[in-house]
Scaffold this motif. Structure first.
Motif, mmCIF file in Angstrom:
data_model
loop_
_atom_site.group_PDB
_atom_site.id
_atom_site.type_symbol
_atom_site.label_atom_id
_atom_site.label_comp_id
_atom_site.label_asym_id
_atom_site.label_seq_id
_atom_site.Cartn_x
_atom_site.Cartn_y
_atom_site.Cartn_z
ATOM 1 N N THR A 103 46.348 -46.282 -29.505
ATOM 2 C CA THR A 103 46.506 -47.607 -30.108
ATOM 3 C C THR A 103 47.466 -47.538 -31.284
ATOM 4 N N ALA A 104 47.349 -46.490 -32.096
ATOM 5 C CA ALA A 104 48.265 -46.311 -33.219
ATOM 6 C C ALA A 104 49.700 -46.117 -32.735
ATOM 7 N N ASP A 105 49.876 -45.392 -31.624
ATOM 8 C CA ASP A 105 51.210 -45.212 -31.033
ATOM 9 C C ASP A 105 51.834 -46.565 -30.692
ATOM 10 N N ARG A 106 51.053 -47.427 -30.048
ATOM 11 C CA ARG A 106 51.577 -48.731 -29.647
ATOM 12 C C ARG A 106 51.874 -49.604 -30.864
ATOM 13 N N ARG A 107 51.071 -49.482 -31.889
ATOM 14 C CA ARG A 107 51.295 -50.255 -33.111
ATOM 15 C C ARG A 107 52.625 -49.862 -33.764
ATOM 16 N N ILE A 108 52.889 -48.568 -33.812
ATOM 17 C CA ILE A 108 54.141 -48.089 -34.398
ATOM 18 C C ILE A 108 55.333 -48.548 -33.563
ATOM 19 N N ALA A 109 55.213 -48.446 -32.238
ATOM 20 C CA ALA A 109 56.307 -48.881 -31.361
ATOM 21 C C ALA A 109 56.621 -50.356 -31.588
ATOM 22 N N ALA A 110 55.589 -51.189 -31.685
ATOM 23 C CA ALA A 110 55.806 -52.615 -31.899
ATOM 24 C C ALA A 110 56.473 -52.868 -33.248
ATOM 25 N N ALA A 111 56.060 -52.148 -34.283
ATOM 26 C CA ALA A 111 56.639 -52.335 -35.609
ATOM 27 C C ALA A 111 58.106 -51.946 -35.643
ATOM 28 N N LYS A 112 58.511 -51.000 -34.792
ATOM 29 C CA LYS A 112 59.892 -50.544 -34.757
ATOM 30 C C LYS A 112 60.746 -51.337 -33.772
ATOM 31 N N GLY A 113 60.149 -52.345 -33.122
ATOM 32 C CA GLY A 113 60.903 -53.155 -32.180
ATOM 33 C C GLY A 113 61.129 -52.468 -30.853
ATOM 34 N N LEU A 114 60.286 -51.497 -30.500
ATOM 35 C CA LEU A 114 60.438 -50.750 -29.261
ATOM 36 C C LEU A 114 59.490 -51.274 -28.198
ATOM 37 N N ALA A 115 59.806 -50.993 -26.946
ATOM 38 C CA ALA A 115 58.965 -51.424 -25.833
ATOM 39 C C ALA A 115 57.632 -50.684 -25.875
ATOM 40 N N PRO A 116 56.548 -51.319 -25.436
ATOM 41 C CA PRO A 116 55.237 -50.667 -25.483
ATOM 42 C C PRO A 116 55.137 -49.433 -24.590
ATOM 43 N N ASP A 117 56.036 -49.309 -23.596
ATOM 44 C CA ASP A 117 55.992 -48.159 -22.697
ATOM 45 C C ASP A 117 56.899 -47.023 -23.155
ATOM 46 N N VAL A 118 57.295 -47.017 -24.436
ATOM 47 C CA VAL A 118 58.171 -45.957 -24.937
ATOM 48 C C VAL A 118 57.488 -44.603 -24.862
ATOM 49 N N GLY A 119 56.160 -44.572 -24.830
ATOM 50 C CA GLY A 119 55.431 -43.313 -24.750
ATOM 51 C C GLY A 119 54.895 -42.898 -26.106
ATOM 52 N N PRO A 120 54.111 -41.832 -26.163
ATOM 53 C CA PRO A 120 53.512 -41.382 -27.422
ATOM 54 C C PRO A 120 54.575 -41.054 -28.469
ATOM 55 N N LEU A 121 54.417 -41.615 -29.660
ATOM 56 C CA LEU A 121 55.362 -41.374 -30.757
ATOM 57 C C LEU A 121 54.786 -40.471 -31.838
ATOM 58 N N LEU A 122 53.461 -40.435 -31.973
ATOM 59 C CA LEU A 122 52.852 -39.645 -33.036
ATOM 60 C C LEU A 122 53.002 -38.154 -32.771
ATOM 61 N N ARG A 123 53.402 -37.442 -33.800
ATOM 62 C CA ARG A 123 53.529 -35.994 -33.735
ATOM 63 C C ARG A 123 52.838 -35.376 -34.939
ATOM 64 N N LEU A 124 52.388 -34.146 -34.770
ATOM 65 C CA LEU A 124 51.785 -33.396 -35.865
ATOM 66 C C LEU A 124 52.487 -32.052 -35.963
ATOM 67 N N ARG A 125 52.775 -31.635 -37.178
ATOM 68 C CA ARG A 125 53.445 -30.346 -37.392
ATOM 69 C C ARG A 125 52.944 -29.727 -38.686
ATOM 70 N N LEU A 126 53.151 -28.431 -38.817
ATOM 71 C CA LEU A 126 52.843 -27.739 -40.060
ATOM 72 C C LEU A 126 53.928 -28.083 -41.068
ATOM 73 N N GLY A 127 53.510 -28.426 -42.296
ATOM 74 C CA GLY A 127 54.458 -28.943 -43.282
ATOM 75 C C GLY A 127 55.583 -28.010 -43.633
ATOM 76 N N ASP A 128 55.326 -26.691 -43.666
ATOM 77 C CA ASP A 128 56.362 -25.737 -44.066
ATOM 78 C C ASP A 128 56.021 -24.377 -43.448
ATOM 79 N N PRO A 129 57.035 -23.606 -43.026
ATOM 80 C CA PRO A 129 56.754 -22.291 -42.431
ATOM 81 C C PRO A 129 55.959 -21.360 -43.350
ATOM 82 N N SER A 130 56.081 -21.552 -44.661
ATOM 83 C CA SER A 130 55.359 -20.694 -45.605
ATOM 84 C C SER A 130 53.846 -20.851 -45.495
ATOM 85 N N MET A 131 53.382 -21.893 -44.817
ATOM 86 C CA MET A 131 51.945 -22.152 -44.702
ATOM 87 C C MET A 131 51.305 -21.430 -43.528
ATOM 88 N N ARG A 132 52.086 -20.775 -42.700
ATOM 89 C CA ARG A 132 51.564 -20.170 -41.482
ATOM 90 C C ARG A 132 50.524 -19.086 -41.775
#
Length: 383
Positions: A103-132
């Motif tokens: 649901t959050a993915d679709r909300r972001i797509a709509a806010a950016k003016g993108l089609a609802p079928d753009v696919g998952p937009l949310l990503r998660l990553r480690l903030g900095d390599p030093s944190m590994r």
């Protein structure tokens, strides 16, 4: 004590409920279908887009942090973050949390003016390599949303407590950053930009590697282009919480009908400042232009761009520019079209190149001094 699988289900469901409740009070700005808005209206739409995207990312960060109390989910996220630069977090989740993230993915797509079928937009990553090292050792990670400015970073722990971090200095504690898949968003956004510009009367080639017009010309006899053999941007020391840059360039000139055209060019390889890239990428297809001159404005997608609003703003100004029988530089017109409040961070103005010539062969520095490109004429031969 509740069985482990029931505790896990309760934790993820609670995190999903948190995300759903926090998002429920947000109102999406509907795409505007009327003529180009007045500057005040454009600013309001821009503010609404940024607020919507940032608020959704923030609530997502809190929900993911809350779910980390579940050992299985925590281990799954840690393994994914240590083995991949970016994690498609919606697909990684399950049950109620996955539904809420979708649901959050679709909300972001709509806010950016993108089609609802753009696919998952949310990503998660480690903030900095030093944190590994700390993450591998089992230090409890916090979760933060990627910010769009240089202000303090707010990170959340699994108990929902907020912690303020320095944006310029990566903390010792590992931090997961919730961000947007910039490559996916930009590719879809350039499609929207092309369609919206065309709908408003500004011609534009398809933003893919080869436009229909280019294919037609090539089938006839071939055509001249300007190709980028090397390109680099200056190191701007962006905060650790920001990911790789997502760069695109708006090439502008006069079409054969004497009307202004804008051709978006995706530059997905331009991830890091201070690095020389050698893409051999076609920047300008001269068969699309009346004159042997064109301009280029390089921008960065930084998460909160609404591509329909951007197209409306650009079209509103460029449609007032007419062919006077000699080439008129269009960089200033494009920059003037961007509302004042867009000059904070999103979308970033990177640099611009005035009057690129078909015969250019060598290095051209941007007017802003933030980048350079080495260009060469390149003939696309008939097949």
């Amino acid at each position: 004590m509740r069985p482990r699988h029931l505790r896990r289900r309760g934790t993820l469901a609670a995190a999903a409920t948190t995300l759903a409740v926090l998002c429920a009070g947000q109102t999406l700005a509907a795409p505007q279908a009327a003529a180009a808005p007045a500057p005040a209206a454009t600013r309001e739409a821009r503010t609404s887009t940024a607020s919507e995207v940032h608020a959704t990312e923030d609530t997502t960060a809190r929900a993911i942090a809350a779910a980390l109390t579940d050992p299985a989910w925590r281990a799954r996220v840690r393994q994914a973050a240590l083995t991949s630069d970016e994690v498609a977090v919606t697909a990684l989740a399950d049950g109620a949390l996955r539904t809420a993230l979708a649901t959050a993915d679709r909300r972001i797509a709509a806010a950016k003016g993108l089609a609802p079928d753009v696919g998952p937009l949310l990503r998660l990553r480690l903030g900095d390599p030093s944190m590994r090292g700390a993450l591998t050792a089992g230090t409890e990670p916090w979760v933060a949303a990627a910010t769009s400015d240089d202000g303090p970073v707010t990170a959340y722990d699994s108990k929902g407590r907020a912690h303020t971090l320095d944006a310029r200095k990566a903390p010792a504690r590992p931090v997961y950053v919730v961000d947007i898949d910039g490559s996916r968003a930009l590719a879809a956004g350039l499609d929207v930009l092309h369609e919206e510009l065309a709908r408003r009367g500004v011609r534009s080639a398809d933003p893919g590697p080869e436009s229909k017009q280019a294919r037609t010309s090539a089938a006839a006899a071939g055509f001249w282009t300007t190709r980028i053999t090397a390109v680099s941007l200056t190191d701007d020391q962006e905060p650790w919480i920001k990911g790789d840059a997502e760069i695109y360039t708006l090439v502008t000139g006069f079409g054969h009908d004497g009307k202004v055209r804008v051709d978006p060019v995706d530059m997905p390889y331009l991830d890091n400042d201070g690095t020389v890239y050698r893409p051999q990428q076609v920047l300008v297809n001269w068969s699309s232009y009346k004159y042997d001159l064109a301009d280029a404005v390089m921008m960065e997608e930084d998460g909160s761009t609404n591509y329909r609003d951007l197209a409306k703003a650009i079209a509103a100004v460029l449609l007032t520019v007419t062919d006077q029988g000699a080439y008129v530089p269009l960089v200033n017109a494009v920059l003037d079209a961007i509302p004042d409040d867009w000059w904070t961070d999103d979308p970033d103005y990177v640099d611009s190149w005035y009057t690129l010539a078909r015969a250019d062969n060598g290095t051209r520095y941007g007017a802003r001094g933030n980048g350079w490109m080495t260009l060469e004429p390149y003939f696309v031969q008939e097949l």
